[in-house]
Design a protein around this motif. Structure first.
Motif, mmCIF file in Angstrom:
data_model
loop_
_atom_site.group_PDB
_atom_site.id
_atom_site.type_symbol
_atom_site.label_atom_id
_atom_site.label_comp_id
_atom_site.label_asym_id
_atom_site.label_seq_id
_atom_site.Cartn_x
_atom_site.Cartn_y
_atom_site.Cartn_z
ATOM 1 N N ALA A 374 6.283 -4.213 4.217
ATOM 2 C CA ALA A 374 5.331 -4.375 3.114
ATOM 3 C C ALA A 374 4.027 -3.638 3.408
ATOM 4 O O ALA A 374 3.439 -3.024 2.501
ATOM 5 C CB ALA A 374 5.055 -5.860 2.891
ATOM 6 N N LEU A 375 3.565 -3.681 4.662
ATOM 7 C CA LEU A 375 2.359 -2.934 5.026
ATOM 8 C C LEU A 375 2.568 -1.432 4.854
ATOM 9 O O LEU A 375 1.687 -0.721 4.349
ATOM 10 C CB LEU A 375 1.970 -3.239 6.469
ATOM 11 N N ALA A 394 -7.094 -4.727 8.155
ATOM 12 C CA ALA A 394 -7.996 -5.875 8.286
ATOM 13 C C ALA A 394 -7.492 -7.028 7.424
ATOM 14 O O ALA A 394 -8.171 -7.519 6.526
ATOM 15 C CB ALA A 394 -9.425 -5.481 7.916
ATOM 16 N N LEU A 395 -6.275 -7.451 7.695
ATOM 17 C CA LEU A 395 -5.544 -8.310 6.765
ATOM 18 C C LEU A 395 -6.219 -9.658 6.534
ATOM 19 O O LEU A 395 -6.109 -10.216 5.442
ATOM 20 C CB LEU A 395 -4.125 -8.537 7.291
ATOM 21 N N TYR A 396 -6.902 -10.194 7.542
ATOM 22 C CA TYR A 396 -7.519 -11.503 7.340
ATOM 23 C C TYR A 396 -8.541 -11.477 6.203
ATOM 24 O O TYR A 396 -8.723 -12.481 5.518
ATOM 25 C CB TYR A 396 -8.203 -11.973 8.626
ATOM 26 N N GLY A 397 -9.180 -10.332 6.008
ATOM 27 C CA GLY A 397 -10.166 -10.232 4.937
ATOM 28 C C GLY A 397 -9.614 -9.682 3.644
ATOM 29 O O GLY A 397 -10.063 -10.063 2.560
ATOM 30 N N ARG A 398 -8.615 -8.795 3.727
ATOM 31 C CA ARG A 398 -8.132 -8.109 2.538
ATOM 32 C C ARG A 398 -6.866 -8.743 1.959
ATOM 33 O O ARG A 398 -6.689 -8.761 0.747
ATOM 34 C CB ARG A 398 -7.847 -6.646 2.860
ATOM 35 N N ALA A 399 -5.993 -9.201 2.807
ATOM 36 C CA ALA A 399 -4.741 -9.813 2.357
ATOM 37 C C ALA A 399 -4.418 -10.960 3.310
ATOM 38 O O ALA A 399 -3.551 -10.846 4.175
ATOM 39 C CB ALA A 399 -3.618 -8.787 2.342
ATOM 40 N N PRO A 400 -5.138 -12.072 3.186
ATOM 41 C CA PRO A 400 -5.034 -13.132 4.197
ATOM 42 C C PRO A 400 -3.644 -13.729 4.331
ATOM 43 O O PRO A 400 -3.238 -14.111 5.435
ATOM 44 C CB PRO A 400 -6.043 -14.178 3.714
ATOM 45 N N ARG A 401 -2.897 -13.835 3.246
ATOM 46 C CA ARG A 401 -1.551 -14.421 3.359
ATOM 47 C C ARG A 401 -0.632 -13.515 4.172
ATOM 48 O O ARG A 401 0.151 -13.994 5.006
ATOM 49 C CB ARG A 401 -0.964 -14.667 1.973
ATOM 50 N N ALA A 484 -3.185 -5.406 -2.283
ATOM 51 C CA ALA A 484 -2.335 -6.468 -2.805
ATOM 52 C C ALA A 484 -1.915 -7.415 -1.688
ATOM 53 O O ALA A 484 -1.425 -6.987 -0.644
ATOM 54 C CB ALA A 484 -1.104 -5.863 -3.482
ATOM 55 N N ASP A 485 -2.131 -8.704 -1.922
ATOM 56 C CA ASP A 485 -1.709 -9.709 -0.949
ATOM 57 C C ASP A 485 -0.242 -10.042 -1.191
ATOM 58 O O ASP A 485 0.469 -9.313 -1.878
ATOM 59 C CB ASP A 485 -2.593 -10.947 -1.079
ATOM 60 N N ARG A 487 3.077 -10.868 -2.534
ATOM 61 C CA ARG A 487 3.601 -10.891 -3.895
ATOM 62 C C ARG A 487 4.644 -11.998 -4.022
ATOM 63 O O ARG A 487 5.249 -12.413 -3.038
ATOM 64 C CB ARG A 487 4.222 -9.537 -4.244
ATOM 65 N N PRO A 488 4.897 -12.481 -5.249
ATOM 66 C CA PRO A 488 5.841 -13.597 -5.415
ATOM 67 C C PRO A 488 7.231 -13.308 -4.851
ATOM 68 O O PRO A 488 7.827 -14.159 -4.181
ATOM 69 C CB PRO A 488 5.884 -13.796 -6.936
ATOM 70 N N TYR A 489 7.777 -12.117 -5.103
ATOM 71 C CA TYR A 489 9.120 -11.839 -4.607
ATOM 72 C C TYR A 489 9.134 -11.744 -3.081
ATOM 73 O O TYR A 489 10.147 -12.045 -2.435
ATOM 74 C CB TYR A 489 9.687 -10.565 -5.240
ATOM 75 N N GLU A 490 8.013 -11.320 -2.492
ATOM 76 C CA GLU A 490 7.923 -11.303 -1.030
ATOM 77 C C GLU A 490 7.889 -12.726 -0.477
ATOM 78 O O GLU A 490 8.553 -13.029 0.526
ATOM 79 C CB GLU A 490 6.681 -10.527 -0.603
#
Length: 526
Positions: A374-375, A394-401, A484-485, A487-490
């Motif tokens: 996904a990344l 920087a996932l904790y700030g941009r896409a925390p999930r 994008a954090d 997604r539902p299908y993910e």
């Protein structure tokens, strides 16, 4: 239940055959959607059948082969269509069905080349029908490997998976995908040829290829020389697929080039076929030969653990331009080293640890490859320096999930107590601490110490990776653009793996209760 087991193999085979029929319509986009939906329906039905098999399994007697089918297939060669499942193979069957279904579910929205299902069709892209057919054929081979009880059938099932995986890498991969696919097929075919020679030697000397009959004989009728010779050929052939150091060099390239679902199945199931073969074939059929070879297998396993961890540390350091998929591939070399070390101990504790680590690695690494895929879709690269740089994740700030899932999978992989990765490694090291009679305890204690060093190195590179990808480089300005954090299908595709990783870590008896009686049965000549 034998009908359920047969249906497990027939259903995906029929689904693969259906993709060759002109039933999806002339419109490319519509045909792709229908084929991907067929993939989800068929693999979902296979998962339900696997669940029914698990529910109907006699959990009070997991050492007994259940749901058996045994009919003559090639009488001239004494080859029988012999199928069955016990406490060793059942978890692997369920894992295979689950991972294949999750890959199909994921592919409905995200095709391997990154094109959304609803996007405009690309005439230069291979059709989704071909992808679905290969994935279903791959599932047939993977499931068959874990249920057949004849050496020649085992070889055929082992070979079925090679061609689908080759094309999944060569046609739907990225980067140097064709050389990576060529190396994959070359190594595994050569390994399979050696394995077949070992099978033929056993069959010619014993007069049968039936794995249950050979296991019951427990090496009687086979001379020590025959056992060592056949065992060495089979060991090398299976070690290529495991993969064991130094026969692992095809793996990093294959993972780096493979599409996300290819990497998930390659790490989650195909590697397990090699270690499953060691337990199912070597331990009960050529026990004396295996005891002779076990110290060497343990040594290669210990070196592989340390080597894989050091390679990952080198890839994780700043400026190394390390590919995140390649890092996880090298981590598999180390993790599978624990599996091989547990098998080499020839003890119930060690072999149970190996089987537990098999399942844990499939769940955790499957989740890791899903997240990294996904990344790569979002950023167009899996380069660790890019993902941790000024324009990086920087996932904790941009896409925390996404960041939490990556961190969760990483700490599970490093063996945090309470998660699935812990028990297999600990039990494998316990097995090495007190190996079977006849094995050198000082040598195996040395292997255990090296494995313990490997756990420390594993924690180091995984924490470095999480820090760089999830927190970014502190010397670089923090990125401000959103990404994008989850997604539902993910979330639907990945949540089962995270939940099962936690469940197996908190309730290890769920797997060990199945495998322990079956392992003792095999080691005792069952």
């Amino acid at each position: 239940m034998n009908a359920v087991l047969i249906a497990l193999l027939v259903l995906p085979l029929l689904g693969a055959a259906l993709t060759l029929a002109p039933v999806f319509g002339p419109d490319r986009a519509v045909a792709d959607r229908r084929a991907l939906r067929l993939n989800t329906v068929v693999t979902g039905a296979v998962l339900l059948l696997a669940g029914a098999l698990a529910a109907g399994f006699d959990h009070d007697d997991p050492a007994r082969m259940q749901a058996t089918t045994d009919v003559s297939w090639i009488p001239a060669l004494h080859v029988r269509l012999h199928l069955g499942v016990d406490g060793i193979s059942l978890p692997l069957i369920v894992l295979t069905a689950l991972l294949t279904f999750l890959c199909a579910l994921y592919s409905e929205k995200r095709l391997p080349n990154g094109a959304d299902r609803g996007g405009a069709p690309d005439e230069h892209r291979p059709s989704a029908q071909a992808f679905v057919g290969l994935l279903l054929l791959l599932e047939v081979g993977m499931l068959a490997t874990f249920v057949v009880l004849d050496l020649l059938l085992f070889f055929l099932a082992f070979e079925i998976v090679l061609i689908p995986m080759y094309f999944l890498i060569a046609r739907w991969g990225s980067g140097a995908k064709v050389p990576a696919a060529n190396r994959f097929i070359l190594y595994t075919l050569l390994g399979s040829a050696l394995m077949l020679l070992g099978f033929l030697l056993i069959g010619s000397k014993a007069g049968t290829f039936d794995m249950q009959a050979l296991a019951a004989a427990h090496g009687s009728g086979l001379s020590h020389t025959t056992q060592v010779t056949a065992g060495l050929a089979i060991l090398v052939g299976l070690a290529v697929k495991a993969p064991a150091w130094p026969l692992h060099s095809w793996l990093p390239d294959a993972h780096t080039a493979a599409p996300t679902v290819g990497s998930v199945l390659l790490a989650g199931v195909l590697l397990k076929m090699g270690t499953y073969g060691l337990v199912r074939v070597l331990l009960p059929i050529v026990p004396d030969g295996t005891a002779t070879l076990a110290p060497y297998l343990g040594a290669f396993a210990a070196v592989g653990i340390v080597y894989g961890s050091l390679a990952c540390l080198a890839l994780a350091r700043p400026g190394a331009k390390g590919d995140l998929k390649r890092l996880i591939a090298y981590s598999s070399v180390g993790h599978m080293g624990f599996v091989l070390l547990g098998i080499a101990s020839l003890t119930p504790v060690g072999v149970n640890g190996a089987l537990f680590a098999n399942i844990a690695h499939g769940l955790i690494t499957g989740l890791l490859f899903f997240v990294v895929g996904a990344l790569k879709d979002r950023y167009g690269t899996a380069d660790l320096d890019t993902l941790s740089g000024a324009t990086g994740a920087a996932l904790y700030g941009r896409a925390p999930r996404l960041g939490v899932l990556l961190a969760f999978a990483a700490v599970a992989s490093l063996g945090l107590p309470g998660l699935a990765g812990f028990w297999g490694e600990v039990l494998a090291m316990f097995g090495a601490f007190d190996p079977a009679d006849g094995l050198s305890r000082p040598a195996f204690v040395t292997y255990m110490v090296l494995a313990g060093l490997g756990t420390l190195l594993t924690a180091a590179y995984l924490l470095i990776m999480v820090k760089r990808v999830c927190m970014g480089d502190p010397e670089q300005p923090a990125p401000v653009a959103e990404v994008a954090d989850l997604r539902p299908y993910e979330a639907v595709s990945w949540t089962p793996l995270a939940a099962l990783t936690l469940l197996a870590g908190l309730w290890p008896a769920l797997l060990l209760g199945l495998s322990n009686p079956a392992v003792k049965h095999l080691l005792g000549g069952g």
